[in-house]
Design a protein around this motif. Sequence first.
Motif, PDB file in Angstrom:
ATOM      1  N   ALA A  41       0.829  -1.209   0.000  1.00  0.00           N
ATOM      2  CA  ALA A  41       0.000   0.000   0.000  1.00  0.00           C
ATOM      3  C   ALA A  41       0.862   1.258   0.000  1.00  0.00           C
ATOM      4  N   ILE A  42       1.965   1.219   0.738  1.00  0.00           N
ATOM      5  CA  ILE A  42       2.849   2.386   0.816  1.00  0.00           C
ATOM      6  C   ILE A  42       3.518   2.649  -0.524  1.00  0.00           C
ATOM      7  N   HIS A  43       4.026   1.604  -1.161  1.00  0.00           N
ATOM      8  CA  HIS A  43       4.804   1.777  -2.382  1.00  0.00           C
ATOM      9  C   HIS A  43       3.941   1.891  -3.643  1.00  0.00           C
ATOM     10  N   SER A  44       2.803   1.211  -3.679  1.00  0.00           N
ATOM     11  CA  SER A  44       1.984   1.211  -4.896  1.00  0.00           C
ATOM     12  C   SER A  44       0.867   2.250  -4.876  1.00  0.00           C
ATOM     13  N   LEU A  45       0.350   2.552  -3.669  1.00  0.00           N
ATOM     14  CA  LEU A  45      -0.783   3.467  -3.564  1.00  0.00           C
ATOM     15  C   LEU A  45      -0.440   4.733  -2.780  1.00  0.00           C
ATOM     16  N   ASN A  46       0.845   4.899  -2.460  1.00  0.00           N
ATOM     17  CA  ASN A  46       1.320   6.079  -1.724  1.00  0.00           C
ATOM     18  C   ASN A  46       0.569   6.283  -0.408  1.00  0.00           C
ATOM     19  N   ALA A  47       0.301   5.206   0.281  1.00  0.00           N
ATOM     20  CA  ALA A  47      -0.419   5.276   1.544  1.00  0.00           C
ATOM     21  C   ALA A  47       0.502   5.756   2.662  1.00  0.00           C
ATOM     22  N   SER A  48      -0.084   6.414   3.645  1.00  0.00           N
ATOM     23  CA  SER A  48       0.657   6.777   4.845  1.00  0.00           C
ATOM     24  C   SER A  48       0.789   5.537   5.734  1.00  0.00           C
ATOM     25  N   MET A  49       1.601   5.636   6.783  1.00  0.00           N
ATOM     26  CA  MET A  49       1.766   4.503   7.689  1.00  0.00           C
ATOM     27  C   MET A  49       0.441   4.117   8.350  1.00  0.00           C
ATOM     28  N   SER A  50      -0.348   5.122   8.736  1.00  0.00           N
ATOM     29  CA  SER A  50      -1.631   4.823   9.377  1.00  0.00           C
ATOM     30  C   SER A  50      -2.595   4.158   8.400  1.00  0.00           C
ATOM     31  N   GLU A  51      -2.607   4.608   7.153  1.00  0.00           N
ATOM     32  CA  GLU A  51      -3.469   3.989   6.141  1.00  0.00           C
ATOM     33  C   GLU A  51      -3.020   2.566   5.842  1.00  0.00           C
ATOM     34  N   ALA A  52      -1.700   2.361   5.792  1.00  0.00           N
ATOM     35  CA  ALA A  52      -1.178   1.020   5.548  1.00  0.00           C
ATOM     36  C   ALA A  52      -1.537   0.076   6.691  1.00  0.00           C
ATOM     37  N   ALA A 228      -2.132 -11.122  20.655  1.00  0.00           N
ATOM     38  CA  ALA A 228      -2.325 -11.049  19.205  1.00  0.00           C
ATOM     39  C   ALA A 228      -1.975  -9.667  18.670  1.00  0.00           C
ATOM     40  N   VAL A 229      -2.299  -8.618  19.428  1.00  0.00           N
ATOM     41  CA  VAL A 229      -1.948  -7.256  19.013  1.00  0.00           C
ATOM     42  C   VAL A 229      -0.435  -7.112  18.894  1.00  0.00           C
ATOM     43  N   CYS A 230       0.285  -7.676  19.853  1.00  0.00           N
ATOM     44  CA  CYS A 230       1.758  -7.607  19.816  1.00  0.00           C
ATOM     45  C   CYS A 230       2.305  -8.276  18.562  1.00  0.00           C
ATOM     46  N   TYR A 231       1.846  -9.497  18.295  1.00  0.00           N
ATOM     47  CA  TYR A 231       2.376 -10.222  17.130  1.00  0.00           C
ATOM     48  C   TYR A 231       1.913  -9.604  15.824  1.00  0.00           C
ATOM     49  N   SER A 232       0.652  -9.176  15.761  1.00  0.00           N
ATOM     50  CA  SER A 232       0.139  -8.617  14.516  1.00  0.00           C
ATOM     51  C   SER A 232       0.832  -7.306  14.167  1.00  0.00           C
ATOM     52  N   SER A 233       1.244  -6.552  15.184  1.00  0.00           N
ATOM     53  CA  SER A 233       1.974  -5.309  14.918  1.00  0.00           C
ATOM     54  C   SER A 233       3.302  -5.596  14.230  1.00  0.00           C
ATOM     55  N   VAL A 234       3.981  -6.626  14.709  1.00  0.00           N
ATOM     56  CA  VAL A 234       5.233  -7.043  14.067  1.00  0.00           C
ATOM     57  C   VAL A 234       4.947  -7.563  12.666  1.00  0.00           C
ATOM     58  N   LEU A 235       3.902  -8.366  12.550  1.00  0.00           N
ATOM     59  CA  LEU A 235       3.556  -8.993  11.278  1.00  0.00           C
ATOM     60  C   LEU A 235       3.245  -7.952  10.204  1.00  0.00           C
ATOM     61  N   SER A 236       2.506  -6.920  10.566  1.00  0.00           N
ATOM     62  CA  SER A 236       2.045  -5.940   9.587  1.00  0.00           C
ATOM     63  C   SER A 236       3.154  -5.042   9.066  1.00  0.00           C
ATOM     64  N   PHE A 237       4.110  -4.718   9.920  1.00  0.00           N
ATOM     65  CA  PHE A 237       5.090  -3.702   9.534  1.00  0.00           C
ATOM     66  C   PHE A 237       6.524  -4.214   9.458  1.00  0.00           C
ATOM     67  N   LEU A 238       6.732  -5.524   9.639  1.00  0.00           N
ATOM     68  CA  LEU A 238       8.101  -6.026   9.607  1.00  0.00           C
ATOM     69  C   LEU A 238       8.738  -5.846   8.237  1.00  0.00           C
ATOM     70  N   ALA A 239       7.958  -6.040   7.179  1.00  0.00           N
ATOM     71  CA  ALA A 239       8.504  -5.884   5.825  1.00  0.00           C
ATOM     72  C   ALA A 239       8.976  -4.447   5.594  1.00  0.00           C
ATOM     73  N   SER A 240       8.157  -3.475   5.987  1.00  0.00           N
ATOM     74  CA  SER A 240       8.540  -2.070   5.823  1.00  0.00           C
ATOM     75  C   SER A 240       9.713  -1.719   6.730  1.00  0.00           C
ATOM     76  N   TYR A 241       9.686  -2.218   7.948  1.00  0.00           N
ATOM     77  CA  TYR A 241      10.744  -1.938   8.917  1.00  0.00           C
ATOM     78  C   TYR A 241      12.075  -2.522   8.454  1.00  0.00           C
ATOM     79  N   ALA A 242      12.035  -3.779   7.981  1.00  0.00           N
ATOM     80  CA  ALA A 242      13.259  -4.418   7.488  1.00  0.00           C
ATOM     81  C   ALA A 242      13.784  -3.705   6.248  1.00  0.00           C
ATOM     82  N   GLY A 243      12.868  -3.219   5.401  1.00  0.00           N
ATOM     83  CA  GLY A 243      13.282  -2.478   4.211  1.00  0.00           C
ATOM     84  C   GLY A 243      13.995  -1.189   4.563  1.00  0.00           C
ATOM     85  N   GLU A 244      13.499  -0.470   5.560  1.00  0.00           N
ATOM     86  CA  GLU A 244      14.137   0.779   5.974  1.00  0.00           C
ATOM     87  C   GLU A 244      15.526   0.538   6.548  1.00  0.00           C
TER      88      GLU A 244
END
Length: 308
Positions: A41-52, A228-244
Motif C-alpha cells: 500500500a505504501i509503495h503502490s498506492l502512496n499510503a501513509s503509515m496509518s493507512e497502511a 495477538a496485538v503484539c504479534y500482529s503489529s510485528v507482522l504488519s510492519f516487519l517488511a517495511s521496517y526491514a526495508g528501511e
Amino acid sequence: MILFMSSKPRLWTKGFILDTLVNFLIYIIYYMLMVIIASEAIHSLNASMSEAGLASGIFILGTLIARLFAGRSVELYGRRKMLFAGIIFYLATTFMYFGIHSMAMLFFVRCLNGIGYGIASTATSTIVSTMIPAERRGEGINYYALSMSLAAAIGPFIGMFMQQIFPFEDIIYFCIAMIVVCLGAAAVMHVDEMELTEEHRAELKEIHIANFLEPKVTAISIVAFCVAVCYSSVLSFLASYAGELQLMTAGTLFFVVYALAVTIARPVAGVMFDRKGEDFVMYPTYACLAVGLLLLSITTQSSRRRAG
C-alpha cells in the motif's frame, strides 16, 4: 496363548488430513498477505503509515464480522456447505485484488477477504472436531493447532520472499492457486453433519447475546487479544521496517527461526501444560514475548553484518 492387543483409533484419517491441509493453506494465504499488504500500500498506492496499518487491520474486522455469525450458521446450514461458501467467497475476493487502484478499494477488498477467511476457518475448525477420536482429542487438536502455528511462521516468510522477486499480481495468482487446492480438497472430504431438532434449529435462528458471546471466556480472550496485538503489529510492519533498515534477508529469516521455535516449543509446552498447569507455561512465554519484542525494537543490523 491369545494376545489381546489394544490399538488406538486412527487419527490420521483422510478427512483429518484434508481438513488440516485446507486450514493450513487458508492461514498461509492470510499471513502471506498480512505481512506484505502494508508495504504494498505504501509503495503502490502512496499510503501513509496509518493507512497502511488500517489496510492490514481491516481484514480482521471482516473476520470478526464473519465469525460472529459463522459459528451458529455452520450448524444451522451445514458444515460442508459453509466450508464451500467460505472458500468460494475467499477465492472471489482474492481475485478482487487485481482491481485495486485506490486505498478505499483496498480497504473494501481487505474487509471482504477477511469475511471469506473467517467463514472458511470457522468451518474447518468445526469440522475437525468431529474427525478426532475422543481417546486422542488432545493429540489431534495439538497437531491441528500446529498447522496454524506453522502457517503463522511460513506464510510471512513466503510473502516477504516472493515480494522481493515477484510483482504483487504474481503473489495473488499464487494465493488463488492455493485456494483452488482447498476447493479440491473440500470436494473430496467427507463431513459428518449434525442432526438438529426443530427446537435447536429454532434456537439457533434467534438473535440474542448468548449466541455470540460467552462471558466465561472474557478474561482469557482479553489476554489472547493483547498477545495477538503484539504479534500482529510485528507482522504488519516487519517488511517495511526491514526495508528501511536494509535487512530484508534478515527480516525474511525472522519467520524461519520463528517456525523452528514454534515447532520445537509447542509439543513441549503441551506436555508441560498437562503436567504443571497453565500458569507454568503462560507466564514464562509472556516474558519471552516481551524480551523478544524489546530486542526487535532495538535491532539495527543482522548478526551477519555485524560479524562482517
